[in-house]
Design a protein around this motif. Structure first.
Motif, PDB file in Angstrom:
ATOM      1  N   GLU A   3       0.812  -1.215  -0.162  1.00 49.61           N
ATOM      2  CA  GLU A   3       0.018  -0.101   0.046  1.00 49.61           C
ATOM      3  C   GLU A   3       0.970   1.318  -0.037  1.00 49.61           C
ATOM      4  O   GLU A   3       1.497   1.988   1.185  1.00 49.61           O
ATOM      5  N   LYS A   4       1.210   1.904  -1.204  1.00 49.86           N
ATOM      6  CA  LYS A   4       2.355   2.886  -1.388  1.00 49.86           C
ATOM      7  C   LYS A   4       1.763   4.211  -0.806  1.00 49.86           C
ATOM      8  O   LYS A   4       2.670   4.908  -0.217  1.00 49.86           O
ATOM      9  N   GLN A   5       0.637   4.551  -0.559  1.00 51.68           N
ATOM     10  CA  GLN A   5       0.037   5.746  -0.144  1.00 51.68           C
ATOM     11  C   GLN A   5       0.433   5.715   1.283  1.00 51.68           C
ATOM     12  O   GLN A   5       1.157   7.074   1.661  1.00 51.68           O
ATOM     13  N   THR A   6       0.183   4.879   1.968  1.00 51.14           N
ATOM     14  CA  THR A   6       0.523   5.165   3.463  1.00 51.14           C
ATOM     15  C   THR A   6       2.165   5.439   3.733  1.00 51.14           C
ATOM     16  O   THR A   6       2.613   5.962   4.348  1.00 51.14           O
ATOM     17  N   LYS A   7       2.620   4.335   2.972  1.00 51.47           N
ATOM     18  CA  LYS A   7       4.480   4.396   2.979  1.00 51.47           C
ATOM     19  C   LYS A   7       4.742   5.899   2.604  1.00 51.47           C
ATOM     20  O   LYS A   7       5.648   6.504   3.172  1.00 51.47           O
ATOM     21  N   ALA A  30       6.789  11.231   4.116  1.00 51.55           N
ATOM     22  CA  ALA A  30       6.835  12.611   3.856  1.00 51.55           C
ATOM     23  C   ALA A  30       6.759  13.139   5.289  1.00 51.55           C
ATOM     24  O   ALA A  30       7.528  14.386   5.492  1.00 51.55           O
ATOM     25  N   LEU A  31       6.329  12.450   6.130  1.00 48.61           N
ATOM     26  CA  LEU A  31       6.131  13.133   7.618  1.00 48.61           C
ATOM     27  C   LEU A  31       7.466  12.937   8.114  1.00 48.61           C
ATOM     28  O   LEU A  31       8.115  13.885   8.737  1.00 48.61           O
ATOM     29  N   ILE A  32       8.173  11.906   7.773  1.00 44.76           N
ATOM     30  CA  ILE A  32       9.567  11.631   8.465  1.00 44.76           C
ATOM     31  C   ILE A  32      10.486  12.864   8.092  1.00 44.76           C
ATOM     32  O   ILE A  32      11.312  13.236   8.508  1.00 44.76           O
ATOM     33  N   LEU A  33      10.423  12.906   6.316  1.00 43.86           N
ATOM     34  CA  LEU A  33      11.368  13.892   5.770  1.00 43.86           C
ATOM     35  C   LEU A  33      10.964  15.598   6.596  1.00 43.86           C
ATOM     36  O   LEU A  33      12.032  16.192   6.453  1.00 43.86           O
ATOM     37  N   ASN A  64      14.852  10.837   6.698  1.00 44.92           N
ATOM     38  CA  ASN A  64      15.315  10.729   5.035  1.00 44.92           C
ATOM     39  C   ASN A  64      14.452   9.535   4.481  1.00 44.92           C
ATOM     40  O   ASN A  64      13.660   8.908   5.197  1.00 44.92           O
ATOM     41  N   VAL A  65      14.508   9.087   3.253  1.00 42.10           N
ATOM     42  CA  VAL A  65      13.644   8.277   2.545  1.00 42.10           C
ATOM     43  C   VAL A  65      13.889   6.914   3.198  1.00 42.10           C
ATOM     44  O   VAL A  65      12.883   6.098   3.397  1.00 42.10           O
ATOM     45  N   GLN A  66      15.100   6.499   3.581  1.00 41.31           N
ATOM     46  CA  GLN A  66      15.459   5.210   4.241  1.00 41.31           C
ATOM     47  C   GLN A  66      14.694   4.996   5.297  1.00 41.31           C
ATOM     48  O   GLN A  66      14.072   4.057   5.799  1.00 41.31           O
ATOM     49  N   ASP A  67      14.850   6.240   6.410  1.00 40.07           N
ATOM     50  CA  ASP A  67      14.184   6.157   7.313  1.00 40.07           C
ATOM     51  C   ASP A  67      12.438   5.733   7.295  1.00 40.07           C
ATOM     52  O   ASP A  67      11.820   5.083   8.066  1.00 40.07           O
ATOM     53  N   GLY A  68      12.032   6.288   6.234  1.00 37.60           N
ATOM     54  CA  GLY A  68      10.773   6.390   6.108  1.00 37.60           C
ATOM     55  C   GLY A  68      10.453   4.761   5.548  1.00 37.60           C
ATOM     56  O   GLY A  68       9.338   4.138   6.269  1.00 37.60           O
ATOM     57  N   GLU A  69      11.069   3.995   4.789  1.00 40.55           N
ATOM     58  CA  GLU A  69      10.907   2.687   4.520  1.00 40.55           C
ATOM     59  C   GLU A  69      10.913   1.596   5.823  1.00 40.55           C
ATOM     60  O   GLU A  69      10.393   0.883   6.089  1.00 40.55           O
TER      61      GLU A  69
END
Lengths: 194, 252
Positions: A30-34, A39-42, A47-52
């Motif tokens: 589910e890409k939208q939640t990710k 975006a919130l973490i950024l 960063n993007v890796q933290d998001g993942e």
């Protein structure tokens, strides 16, 4: 099980075994939640890796809460997942002294029902649990893991290359006894207080 | 706890721990827990067993998700930057633009004054309606063209009753202006502004250079601007208009 909605996904995780794997795979995709979490973490020192990473950790918490019956689907499953992710990231920032109370920038209001004690495991207890797990042989770990995830004895036997379900059942029983003995021999102070 | 517990009992204890039992099954296991201390111990450890196996399950799920991550394409993130972030940049950019514009405007103001100072200090008096002979001063200028200090000293030596005295005073001021010594030029311009028409406008320009655009500046500007017979009346109007601009007020 045909996946019609989020309720089906929750049921699939509860059912366990391959149904759970399938449900978690759908939730992960589910890409939208990710994207929302990333975006919130950024916006908040990440960063993007933290998001993942934190999206994956949120799924792990979601899985645990569903399996343990700590989750009731009152609203959206994905909103709940996003709230867990936010909570985990906030906690991470607090631990690193990167955030002050009220400083966190959020896109959406937090979802009610996210309870910290259902998300975080005390670090000291986690260390104890991991130590106990490591005292158990890898074969026993695998048998008991599958058993806890509601795999049938036939499936356990197939997956772990045992002769049949009876052999798997016998092995499961032996491993269970072994683990109880390990725990008995290594009491945890927190458990003693329970 | 050295005794092994029957498999069925263990399963019942687990189901009881998970809240899956009710009715007779629940009552039965509860009675057994009361009767057998080892069952009580096993039940006590059941929560820990569950937690330990969860560690294993979570580690397994972590690996499974990593595999899914490897096989799935990267997501596109639409980043909505925090509102404060672009404002900071916008504010910084605005300040830079403002400073750049201000620099250009200040430079333009200085050019305006310099261009006029150069023009008025190089104009021969005869071209500006001066009727008195200037040959002697022109001779001195030619003689000391490479030595303005010497020229100034020579001009200063002219007596007050000399017919070219006021012209010489104006020339001294011009020489000081050429040396960018506006403060030194001012007394000579003040003393000659009534006699030498070009002194008035030069005094205004020197005051502008020194940012002394107060009462004296305004009074002199007023007089020249409102005297239609004054040779620099039109120029004074230009200067007046210039001093009314926003950027002039900023820098003065």
């Amino acid at each position: 099980m045909k996946v019609e909605n989020e309720r089906d996904l929750v049921e699939m995780v509860k059912t366990g075994a391959t149904q759970r794997e399938k449900a978690l795979s759908i939730i992960y995709s589910e890409k939208q939640t990710k994207a929302k979490l990333t975006a919130l973490i950024l916006k908040n020192h990440g960063n993007v890796q933290d998001g993942e990473d934190f999206f994956q950790e949120a799924i792990i918490v979601l899985d645990r809460n569903i399996r343990r019956g700590d989750f009731r689907l009152d609203g959206s499953l994905y909103s709940y997942l996003l709230s867990i992710g936010k909570f985990l990231w906030m906690n991470h920032l607090r631990k690193k002294n990167l955030i002050l109370p009220g400083e966190f920038i959020e896109a959406d209001p937090p979802v009610s029902g996210v309870q910290p004690d259902h998300i975080l495991i005390d670090a000291q207890r986690k260390e104890y649990l991991t130590a106990m797990l490591n005292k158990l042989g890898s074969k026993c770990q695998n048998i008991l893991e599958l058993w806890q995830l509601s795999y049938s004895m036939e499936e356990i036997a197939n997956r772990l290359g045992m002769t049949d379900a009876a052999a798997a059942r016998k092995a499961k029983y032996d491993c269970q006894q072994q683990l109880i003995k390990i725990i008995h021999a290594n009491p945890n102070s927190k458990d003693e207080l329970k | 706890m050295n005794q092994s517990i029957d498999e069925k009992i263990l399963d019942s204890l687990r189901d009881y721990h998970l809240g899956k039992l009710d009715g007779v099954e629940k009552q039965t296991i509860e009675q057994q827990i009361i009767d057998h201390p080892e069952y009580r111990d096993a039940l006590h450890h059941m929560a820990t067993v569950y937690d330990i196996l969860d560690v294993k399950i979570e580690n397994g799920l972590r690996e499974y998700l990593k595999k899914l991550q490897t096989n799935s394409p990267a997501i596109e993130i639409k980043i909505e930057r925090p509102r404060s972030f672009p404002w900071k940049w916008a504010a910084a950019a605005s300040v830079l633009v403002l400073l750049s514009v201000a620099g250009l405007k200040y430079s333009a103001q200085q050019s305006f004054i310099n261009e006029r100072l150069e023009r008025y200090t190089s104009i021969d008096a005869s071209t500006r309606g001066e009727n008195k002979p200037v040959n002697h001063i022109e001779d001195l200028k030619t003689r000391y063209q490479d030595n303005p200090d010497q020229l100034i000293d020579s001009l200063k030596s002219l007596p007050a009753d000399h017919p070219l005295y006021f012209k010489a005073q104006t020339e001294i001021a011009s020489q000081y202006i050429g040396l960018k010594k506006y403060n030194e030029a001012l007394p000579y311009l003040r003393s000659t502004e009534k006699q030498s028409p070009e002194s008035g406008i030069l005094k205004l320009l020197c005051l502008m250079k020194l940012h002394q655009t107060g009462e004296e500046f305004n009074k002199s500007l007023d007089i020249i601007m409102n005297d239609p017979t004054h040779i620099d009346s039109k120029e004074a109007r230009t200067i007046y208009d210039h001093t009314k601009t926003f950027w002039w007020k900023v820098f003065n």
